[in-house]
Design an enzyme around this catalytic site. Structure first.
Site, PDB file in Angstrom:
ATOM      1  NE  ARG A  96      65.419  18.376  94.452  1.00  0.00           N
ATOM      2  CZ  ARG A  96      65.398  17.047  94.621  1.00  0.00           C
ATOM      3  NH1 ARG A  96      66.277  16.486  95.466  1.00  0.00           N
ATOM      4  NH2 ARG A  96      64.544  16.290  93.983  1.00  0.00           N
ATOM      5  CB  SER A 114      60.488  21.270  90.336  1.00  0.00           C
ATOM      6  OG  SER A 114      60.160  19.997  89.816  1.00  0.00           O
ATOM      7  CD  GLU A 143      63.966  22.121  93.132  1.00  0.00           C
ATOM      8  OE1 GLU A 143      64.446  21.512  92.172  1.00  0.00           O
ATOM      9  OE2 GLU A 143      63.104  21.640  93.876  1.00  0.00           O
TER      10      GLU A 143
END
Length: 305
Positions: free
Chosen positions: A179, A230, A300
């Site tokens: 990520r 998420s 995130e």
């Protein structure tokens, strides 16, 4: 003269065909459906407009923020004193010059990209079909799902660095990680387009795989509610949703914000949630998970200030 006045004049003089909105509510442009007004919001439709607009913003003292689909963002309730640049107009998608390659501009949705690849008989992007983001944001954060990541298929991309100009970076130079990428470490950079290297495949087999993954997503995720996907990154050796569930936090609410009862890894807007409420719920989840498990959850979701 403030940056807004200076920018308005420069746009009128040099980019008269550029669409610019004033005091635009960001709740209309984020998947959380949360966020106050941005001072200015621009919608470039060509790479040349993007380059010139960013140069103007720098000269005027504006703080530009590049917005794709707004699927991973949380914007303050009071709005932002910033120039938001929305990329959906940068939508070119075509076959590349190399065999089995595609070229997509930053505003192309990952769903459209995966669908186009399928129609071309190219496999490798099935995992991306259900990711609600764009090429630009996806490359910056190395978007992934169900065992696939963009780093597996991105061979390179054209990136604008405000102080250096446009550079082409190879997949290796993008330094993809979990990520993140070289670009997430340089938030001033802007993806103009990316090149994807894929493999030949049977269109019907590819389509069936995309159907199966979408069905899994719909079954396990609260897609019926506004969210940013998420909420937390996957901590090493664990799954964020499992930890949150084990700590008894599924269904926990702060105002209109709730830890999803369907998937604890998602914080959702049950209706009327504010940025303050969502951030407070994120804080509570982090605090309680750390107290009970010793694991620190890292958001995130990106917070726009």
């Amino acid at each position: 003269m403030d940056w807004v006045t200076r920018l308005d004049k420069q746009v009128a003089d040099y980019l008269p065909d550029l669409r610019v909105l004033k005091e635009e509510p960001m709740a209309k442009h984020t998947s959380f459906r949360v966020g106050g007004p941005a001072k200015r919001m621009a919608f470039p439709e060509r790479g040349e407009q993007m380059v010139l607009l960013l140069s103007m913003a720098r000269e005027c003292g504006a703080r530009p923020f590049i917005l794709g689909n707004g699927t991973n963002l949380l914007v303050p309730d009071g709005g932002v004193d910033r120039l938001i640049i929305e990329t959906s107009g940068l939508s070119r998608l075509e076959k590349g010059t190399e065999p089995d390659s595609l070229v997509a501009e930053s505003g192309v949705s990952l769903a459209r990209l995966a669908d186009f690849a399928c129609k071309q008989g190219l496999t490798g992007l099935e995992f991306a079909h259900g990711i609600p983001g764009t090429v630009g944001g996806g490359v910056c954060m190395n978007a992934g799902a169900y065992g696939g990541e963009l780093k597996q298929v991105v061979s390179g991309g054209s990136v604008l660095f405000p102080e250096e100009g446009v550079r082409y970076l190879t997949g290796e130079e993008l330094h993809f990680g979990y990520r993140r990428s070289f670009l997430s470490d340089h938030p001033e950079s802007v993806v103009l387009y990316a090149v994807f290297q894929l493999s030949p495949g049977d269109p019907e087999t590819i389509r069936e795989t995309m159907r199966e993954l979408m069905a899994r997503r719909k079954t396990s995720q609260p897609l019926e509610w506004p969210s940013a996907g998420s909420t937390f990154k996957r901590p090493e050796g664990h799954f964020a949703g499992t930890l949150i569930d084990q700590c008894g936090l599924k269904g926990r609410t702060v105002g209109g914000a709730q830890v999803s009862e369907k998937h604890a890894g998602f914080i959702i807007n049950r209706g009327g949630a504010t940025c303050v409420e969502i951030k407070e719920l994120i804080r509570q989840v982090q605090e309680m998970v750390f107290e009970k498990t010793g694991v620190r959850l890292e958001p995130e979701v990106k917070f726009v200030e």
